[in-house]
Design an enzyme around this catalytic site. Structure first.
Site, PDB file in Angstrom:
ATOM      1  N   ASP A  47     -24.586  -5.820  -8.608  1.00  0.00           N
ATOM      2  CA  ASP A  47     -23.175  -5.597  -8.935  1.00  0.00           C
ATOM      3  C   ASP A  47     -23.042  -5.087 -10.375  1.00  0.00           C
ATOM      4  O   ASP A  47     -21.957  -4.708 -10.817  1.00  0.00           O
ATOM      5  CB  ASP A  47     -22.331  -6.853  -8.691  1.00  0.00           C
ATOM      6  CG  ASP A  47     -22.763  -8.033  -9.534  1.00  0.00           C
ATOM      7  OD1 ASP A  47     -23.743  -7.921 -10.293  1.00  0.00           O
ATOM      8  OD2 ASP A  47     -22.093  -9.092  -9.441  1.00  0.00           O
ATOM      9  N   SER A  48     -24.164  -5.012 -11.090  1.00  0.00           N
ATOM     10  CA  SER A  48     -24.170  -4.343 -12.395  1.00  0.00           C
ATOM     11  C   SER A  48     -23.760  -2.875 -12.251  1.00  0.00           C
ATOM     12  O   SER A  48     -23.468  -2.215 -13.240  1.00  0.00           O
ATOM     13  CB  SER A  48     -25.561  -4.439 -13.050  1.00  0.00           C
ATOM     14  OG  SER A  48     -26.568  -4.026 -12.158  1.00  0.00           O
ATOM     15  N   ASP A  86     -26.646  -7.124  -3.518  1.00  0.00           N
ATOM     16  CA  ASP A  86     -26.027  -8.151  -4.355  1.00  0.00           C
ATOM     17  C   ASP A  86     -24.625  -8.479  -3.830  1.00  0.00           C
ATOM     18  O   ASP A  86     -23.813  -7.566  -3.634  1.00  0.00           O
ATOM     19  CB  ASP A  86     -25.913  -7.598  -5.791  1.00  0.00           C
ATOM     20  CG  ASP A  86     -25.994  -8.670  -6.845  1.00  0.00           C
ATOM     21  OD1 ASP A  86     -26.179  -9.854  -6.500  1.00  0.00           O
ATOM     22  OD2 ASP A  86     -25.876  -8.319  -8.041  1.00  0.00           O
ATOM     23  N   LYS A 116     -28.385 -11.391  -2.439  1.00  0.00           N
ATOM     24  CA  LYS A 116     -28.514 -12.257  -3.621  1.00  0.00           C
ATOM     25  C   LYS A 116     -27.127 -12.758  -3.969  1.00  0.00           C
ATOM     26  O   LYS A 116     -26.152 -12.020  -3.852  1.00  0.00           O
ATOM     27  CB  LYS A 116     -29.102 -11.470  -4.793  1.00  0.00           C
ATOM     28  CG  LYS A 116     -29.131 -12.258  -6.104  1.00  0.00           C
ATOM     29  CD  LYS A 116     -29.900 -11.535  -7.203  1.00  0.00           C
ATOM     30  CE  LYS A 116     -29.093 -10.544  -8.001  1.00  0.00           C
ATOM     31  NZ  LYS A 116     -27.909 -11.102  -8.696  1.00  0.00           N
ATOM     32  N   GLU A 118     -24.940 -15.579  -6.870  1.00  0.00           N
ATOM     33  CA  GLU A 118     -25.026 -16.358  -8.105  1.00  0.00           C
ATOM     34  C   GLU A 118     -24.545 -17.788  -7.884  1.00  0.00           C
ATOM     35  O   GLU A 118     -23.639 -18.030  -7.098  1.00  0.00           O
ATOM     36  CB  GLU A 118     -24.168 -15.685  -9.200  1.00  0.00           C
ATOM     37  CG  GLU A 118     -24.653 -14.298  -9.570  1.00  0.00           C
ATOM     38  CD  GLU A 118     -23.822 -13.645 -10.681  1.00  0.00           C
ATOM     39  OE1 GLU A 118     -22.937 -14.308 -11.272  1.00  0.00           O
ATOM     40  OE2 GLU A 118     -24.069 -12.456 -10.956  1.00  0.00           O
ATOM     41  N   GLU A 185     -31.687 -15.687 -15.384  1.00  0.00           N
ATOM     42  CA  GLU A 185     -31.279 -14.699 -16.394  1.00  0.00           C
ATOM     43  C   GLU A 185     -30.946 -15.376 -17.722  1.00  0.00           C
ATOM     44  O   GLU A 185     -30.202 -16.379 -17.760  1.00  0.00           O
ATOM     45  CB  GLU A 185     -30.047 -13.932 -15.864  1.00  0.00           C
ATOM     46  CG  GLU A 185     -29.571 -12.855 -16.820  1.00  0.00           C
ATOM     47  CD  GLU A 185     -28.608 -11.858 -16.185  1.00  0.00           C
ATOM     48  OE1 GLU A 185     -28.332 -11.957 -14.970  1.00  0.00           O
ATOM     49  OE2 GLU A 185     -28.126 -10.962 -16.904  1.00  0.00           O
TER      50      GLU A 185
END
Ligand code: KIV
Length: 279
Positions: A47-48, A86, A116, A118, A185
């Protein structure tokens, strides 16, 4: 150079054999095909992309449709790489049912190998349900960009004995819930090392020091393409932005001087064009 495509099983095999591997991001076909020619084993459609591709200030506005849109060409461009889709903010925090529905979309519509998401212990029930539904899940803890405002921005996490212990307990909760690996991270190297030793599944570090199973970086960061800022943990292995600006300037210069295009770059067939009179 492309080797055999990694599988979920290989992640654990690599860790058990002490064999390190690398993972980078991609959001488009051309970049994915370049990575496919490299030795890097794993690609994340992160999502970056919100910051790198769309120019947002954070990853929060990114939608599931955005990630799916970018993941499809990456899967096409990198058939020999393990590809992660993501899950963006808001796509897995409403209910377990919605998380499964959205993860199903990610896998079915893009063809990626896993998703993925978070979060630590608070995501354990969702992860358990996703794994039970047949979806491969990668965790992501430490500095979690989607919820960075809750800890005051993009800051190193796990810097106190209590927060370091909490991170390791989060990793264990994710492992118990069924993740096959965990991105960690922006944490002190000693914390990542302790986690790597206490947790069985592979630890994939970004800004987490050398004692992890895999190193992760954003491609546009490591190749020196993204110009807005450079986190401390980013090493630039190339300076592509400078080279792109140089090439663009040369194109501009040769255009205004008339040096480009020469016959080599033109269609030189003679054509006898009839004259039009009185037109
Ligand atoms: O979106 C992303 O690029 C990521 C990496 C920083 C791991 O989540």
């Amino acid at each position: 150079m492309a080797g055999k495509k990694m599988t979920v099983i290989d992640f654990q095999k690599y860790k058990d054999e002490g064999k390190k591997f690398s993972f980078v991001t991609a959001y488009d076909y051309t970049t994915a095909s370049i990575i496919n020619d490299s030795d890097v084993e794993v690609i994340l459609v992160g999502d970056s992309l919100g910051m790198i591709m769309l120019g947002y200030d954070s990853t929060v506005p990114v939608t599931l449709d955005d990630v799916i849109h970018h993941a499809k060409p990456v899967v096409k461009g990198a058939p020999d790489k393990f590809i992660i889709g993501d899950m963006p903010f808001g796509s897995y925090n409403v209910s377990i049912e919605e998380a499964i529905r959205n993860a199903n979309r990610m896998v079915k519509e893009t063809g990626c190998d896993c998703i993925k998401l978070e979060g630590g212990v608070e995501m354990a029930d969702t992860i358990r349900a996703l794994v039970k539904a047949g979806i491969n899940v990668m965790g992501h803890i430490g500095m979690t960009p989607q919820t960075a405002t809750s800890f005051g921005g993009f800051k190193v996490q796990g810097g106190t004995p209590e927060s370091a212990r909490k991170l390791i307990e989060d990793a264990k909760a994710l492992q118990d819930a069924g993740v096959f690996s965990i991105v960690v991270e922006c944490v002190p190297s000693v914390v990542a090392k302790a986690m790597q030793e206490e947790v069985r599944v592979p630890i994939l570090g970004i800004g987490a020091g050398p004692d992890v199973d895999c190193q992760v970086l954003v491609t546009q960061d490591l190749l020196g393409m993204y110009g807005d800022f450079k986190p401390k943990f980013v090493k630039q292995f190339a300076h592509i932005r400078e080279e792109m600006v140089r090439g663009l300037n040369q194109f501009h210069e040769e255009t205004i001087s008339g040096e480009f295009p020469t016959p080599e770059f033109s269609f030189n067939k003679a054509v006898d064009i009839p004259k039009v009179y009185g037109g």
